[in-house]
Design a protein around this motif. Structure first.
Motif, short mmCIF file in Angstrom:
data_model
loop_
_atom_site.label_atom_id
_atom_site.label_comp_id
_atom_site.label_asym_id
_atom_site.label_seq_id
_atom_site.Cartn_x
_atom_site.Cartn_y
_atom_site.Cartn_z
N THR A 206 1.09 -1.14 -0.09
CA THR A 206 0.03 -0.10 0.00
C THR A 206 0.78 1.25 -0.02
OG1 THR A 206 -1.45 -1.15 1.37
CG2 THR A 206 -1.83 1.24 1.33
N LYS A 207 0.60 2.37 -0.68
CA LYS A 207 1.33 3.64 -0.83
C LYS A 207 1.27 4.10 0.66
CE LYS A 207 0.90 4.26 -5.87
NZ LYS A 207 0.56 5.18 -6.77
N ASN A 208 2.19 5.04 0.85
CA ASN A 208 2.35 5.90 2.08
C ASN A 208 2.38 5.25 3.32
OD1 ASN A 208 0.76 9.10 3.15
ND2 ASN A 208 2.93 8.41 2.83
N VAL A 209 3.11 4.07 3.27
CA VAL A 209 2.93 3.30 4.60
C VAL A 209 4.58 3.10 5.24
CG1 VAL A 209 0.86 2.20 4.41
CG2 VAL A 209 3.17 1.06 3.63
N VAL A 210 4.81 2.73 6.52
CA VAL A 210 6.07 2.37 6.94
C VAL A 210 6.08 0.87 6.74
CG1 VAL A 210 7.67 2.16 9.04
CG2 VAL A 210 6.22 4.23 8.62
N VAL A 211 7.29 0.33 6.35
CA VAL A 211 7.36 -0.83 6.04
C VAL A 211 8.17 -1.58 6.85
CG1 VAL A 211 8.16 -2.82 4.60
CG2 VAL A 211 7.45 -0.81 3.48
N GLY A 212 7.67 -2.19 8.04
CA GLY A 212 8.28 -2.80 9.12
C GLY A 212 9.15 -3.91 9.07
N LEU A 213 10.48 -3.85 9.26
CA LEU A 213 11.26 -5.26 8.83
C LEU A 213 11.81 -5.71 10.50
CD1 LEU A 213 13.21 -3.96 6.06
CD2 LEU A 213 11.37 -5.50 6.05
N LYS A 214 11.91 -6.63 10.84
CA LYS A 214 12.43 -7.21 12.17
C LYS A 214 13.85 -7.38 12.02
CE LYS A 214 11.83 -10.91 15.60
NZ LYS A 214 11.42 -12.25 15.91
N ALA A 215 14.64 -6.77 13.06
CA ALA A 215 16.09 -6.74 13.03
C ALA A 215 16.55 -8.34 13.00
CB ALA A 215 16.45 -6.12 14.48
N LYS A 216 17.54 -8.49 12.09
CA LYS A 216 17.90 -9.69 11.86
C LYS A 216 19.47 -9.73 11.98
CE LYS A 216 14.26 -10.51 8.44
NZ LYS A 216 14.01 -8.95 8.40
N GLY A 217 20.39 -10.81 12.06
CA GLY A 217 21.72 -10.89 12.17
C GLY A 217 22.39 -10.07 13.00
N LYS A 218 23.48 -9.18 12.91
CA LYS A 218 23.94 -8.24 13.40
C LYS A 218 23.25 -7.02 14.08
CE LYS A 218 28.45 -8.95 11.15
NZ LYS A 218 29.47 -8.23 10.47
N ALA A 219 22.15 -6.66 13.35
CA ALA A 219 21.24 -5.74 14.00
C ALA A 219 20.52 -6.00 15.06
CB ALA A 219 20.00 -5.47 12.59
N LYS A 220 20.30 -7.43 15.48
CA LYS A 220 19.85 -7.57 16.74
C LYS A 220 20.63 -7.00 17.81
CE LYS A 220 17.72 -12.07 15.46
NZ LYS A 220 17.80 -13.41 15.69
N LYS A 221 21.68 -6.56 17.77
CA LYS A 221 22.72 -6.08 18.78
C LYS A 221 23.14 -4.71 18.46
CE LYS A 221 25.18 -10.60 19.51
NZ LYS A 221 26.32 -11.28 19.64
N ASP A 222 22.42 -3.95 17.59
CA ASP A 222 22.47 -2.57 17.20
C ASP A 222 22.14 -1.76 18.53
OD1 ASP A 222 22.63 -0.42 15.24
OD2 ASP A 222 20.73 -0.01 16.21
N ARG A 223 23.21 -0.59 18.56
CA ARG A 223 23.13 0.18 19.78
C ARG A 223 23.20 1.66 19.10
NH1 ARG A 223 21.53 -3.49 21.40
NH2 ARG A 223 22.12 -4.78 23.51
N SER A 224 23.23 1.76 17.62
CA SER A 224 23.48 3.13 16.99
C SER A 224 22.13 3.91 16.86
CB SER A 224 23.96 2.69 15.77
OG SER A 224 23.16 2.14 14.90
N GLY A 225 21.11 3.29 17.06
CA GLY A 225 19.78 3.81 16.55
C GLY A 225 19.09 3.21 15.30
N PHE A 226 19.99 2.70 14.25
CA PHE A 226 19.54 1.94 13.33
C PHE A 226 18.24 1.12 13.37
CE2 PHE A 226 19.60 -1.45 10.31
CZ PHE A 226 19.65 -0.49 8.88
N VAL A 227 18.41 0.36 14.59
CA VAL A 227 16.96 -0.36 14.96
C VAL A 227 16.26 0.49 15.76
CG1 VAL A 227 16.23 -2.29 15.88
CG2 VAL A 227 18.18 -2.55 14.57
N ILE A 228 15.08 0.58 15.55
CA ILE A 228 14.12 1.09 16.66
C ILE A 228 13.69 0.35 17.64
CG2 ILE A 228 11.88 2.40 16.77
CD1 ILE A 228 12.38 3.76 14.11
N THR A 229 13.86 0.55 18.97
CA THR A 229 13.34 -0.24 19.85
C THR A 229 11.91 -0.01 20.34
OG1 THR A 229 14.08 1.45 21.59
CG2 THR A 229 15.76 -0.49 20.70
N THR A 230 11.39 -1.28 20.71
CA THR A 230 9.94 -1.09 20.76
C THR A 230 9.74 -0.82 22.51
OG1 THR A 230 9.34 -2.45 19.07
CG2 THR A 230 7.52 -2.11 20.76
N VAL A 231 9.16 0.09 22.95
CA VAL A 231 9.03 0.49 24.24
C VAL A 231 7.52 -0.44 24.89
CG1 VAL A 231 8.69 1.88 26.18
CG2 VAL A 231 10.13 2.74 24.21
#
Length: 231
Positions: A206-231
């Motif tokens: 659908t147009k004009n949406v955010v495509v949510g992707l689950k953190a995979k691989g090295k991204a699971k340990k991201d601390r840079s802010g690249f991965v948005i954490t769910t509060v």
């Protein structure tokens, strides 16, 4: 059929496209400057660290070396590279037809090159193929949103820890933005979040949406802010 450049059915996500009636060919190059040449001009530190280059089959040395060879060929002999790509697309079309599927191609599996400039004739020669990519290059995304792209080439913008303001602009202009989360979300700001892991077929979104992707691989340990954490 023997493919030289495209990968067919070798990763879990593009295989999901079969359920939607699509056979996907994906081009994996050596990302960032792994080959000695930069192919991801707008990459951020977080994106670079979380890159899926070494995930899945990319964890094998021979696979990584093959991707580096492809990337070097792209820079050293563009004509030969594009001829091989053209041949692969023809193979893909025949294979898709034999399986009663539609062919689609993702040219930037682990790169962010401007194929609309490098190989415009490829899109014109294969109007029956749907091409698609993710990009962090805002100028490319703007041209796409302005209708200046080949009609069979679809782009989704990718968020990093450095381009939040650009993501806002893309969404305000009606584009889609892929965002990596550490968990399930249904909203990002005022925008709906769809599950981008159901398939890789971004041109069906659908147009004009955010495509949510689950953190995979090295991204699971991201601390840079690249991965948005769910509060």
């Amino acid at each position: 059929m023997k493919y030289t450049l495209l990968s067919i059915g070798n990763d879990a996500k593009t295989k999901k496209g079969l359920a939607y009636g699509y056979l996907t060919g994906i081009l994996y190059l050596a990302p960032a400057n792994e080959s000695g040449k930069e192919v991801c001009p707008s990459r951020s530190p977080g994106c670079t660290e979380a890159c899926l280059f070494t995930a899945g089959r990319g964890s094998f040395t021979n696979v990584r070396e093959a991707r580096i060879r492809k990337t070097k060929l792209f820079w050293s002999d563009r004509q030969l590279f594009l001829k091989a790509l053209d041949d692969d697309i023809e193979f893909l079309k025949k294979e898709a037809a034999s399986k009663k599927l539609k062919p689609c191609v993702r040219l930037n599996g682990t790169s962010d090159l401007g194929w609309e400039g490098f190989a415009e004739y490829i899109f014109k020669k294969h109007p029956d193929v749907q091409f698609y990519d993710y990009t962090k290059v805002f100028s490319r995304m703007q041209k796409f949103l302005q209708g200046k792209f080949p009609p069979n080439y679809h782009l989704t913008f990718s968020r990093s820890e450095e381009n939040n303001s650009i993501c806002d602009k893309v969404l305000a202009q009606g584009g889609n933005v892929a965002v990596v989360f550490d968990g399930i979300r249904t909203k990002w700001g005022s925008y709906d979040v769809i599950d981008g892991d159901l398939s890789d077929l971004r041109f069906l979104d659908t147009k004009n949406v955010v495509v949510g992707l689950k953190a995979k691989g090295k991204a699971k340990k991201d601390r840079s802010g690249f991965v948005i954490t769910t509060v």
